[in-house]
Design an enzyme around this catalytic site. Structure first.
Site, PDB file in Angstrom:
ATOM      1  CG  HIS A  22       8.171  -0.169  -7.360  1.00  0.00           C
ATOM      2  ND1 HIS A  22       7.760   0.318  -8.575  1.00  0.00           N
ATOM      3  CD2 HIS A  22       8.435   0.898  -6.583  1.00  0.00           C
ATOM      4  CE1 HIS A  22       7.796   1.640  -8.541  1.00  0.00           C
ATOM      5  NE2 HIS A  22       8.189   2.008  -7.336  1.00  0.00           N
ATOM      6  CG  ASP A  69       6.810   4.206  -5.095  1.00  0.00           C
ATOM      7  OD1 ASP A  69       7.703   4.776  -5.747  1.00  0.00           O
ATOM      8  OD2 ASP A  69       5.886   3.582  -5.621  1.00  0.00           O
ATOM      9  CE1 TYR A 118     -11.468   2.337   8.402  1.00  0.00           C
ATOM     10  CE2 TYR A 118     -13.830   2.497   8.118  1.00  0.00           C
ATOM     11  CZ  TYR A 118     -12.721   2.561   8.934  1.00  0.00           C
ATOM     12  OH  TYR A 118     -12.865   2.839  10.269  1.00  0.00           O
TER      13      TYR A 118
END
Length: 151
Positions: A22, A69, A118
């Site tokens: 998670h 999530d 990035y």
């Protein structure tokens, strides 16, 4: 092959999804993304290819196994258009529709400046590169909780 698992998901991808916990992040990107370079800095440490899939197809397959999530405001991130932070390209709407359909609800997607994307990608668990030609086919999916019955 196993029952109920999308045939586009390789054993390595299923393994990665099982290893993730998670709050871990998974990057799904196009062929233009510097995926091999960035993947070396992820938890998994190497690039995984999902050949023959565009971003929405890959995301749809992955999201059959991985929930997003629900404890964060935006469980998906995407790269902003360089020089035009409010700019839109077709892959944004296509991916939005894919994640909304997979979750059965509107899913907020936050935009990140290229170099911020990035940097966040380097902290991801793994990177999966698709055959999508892009541009801007760069997304980070945050894994949610799987509600399982007691053993």
């Amino acid at each position: 092959m196993l029952k109920g698992i999308d045939q586009r998901l390789s054993a390595e991808i299923v393994h990665i999804l099982m290893l993730m916990g998670h709050g871990d992040d998974l990057v799904i990107c196009d062929v233009n993304h510097p995926a091999a370079t960035i993947a070396a800095e992820t938890t998994y440490g190497r690039l995984v290819d999902m050949a023959g899939c565009d971003i929405p197809t890959a995301a749809a397959a992955i999201l059959t196994l991985m929930p997003l999530d629900s404890f964060v405001p935006a469980p998906v991130a995407r790269m902003q258009v360089v020089g035009n932070p409010e700019g839109q390209v077709p892959i944004f709407a296509r991916t939005q529709a894919t994640v909304d359909r997979a979750e059965g609800r509107p899913v907020p997607i936050r935009a990140l400046e290229r170099f911020d994307f990035y940097a966040e990608a380097k902290r991801a668990f793994a990177i999966i590169r698709t055959a999508d030609s892009g541009p801007y086919g760069c997304f980070i999916l945050k894994k949610g909780v799987v509600n399982l019955p007691e053993l």
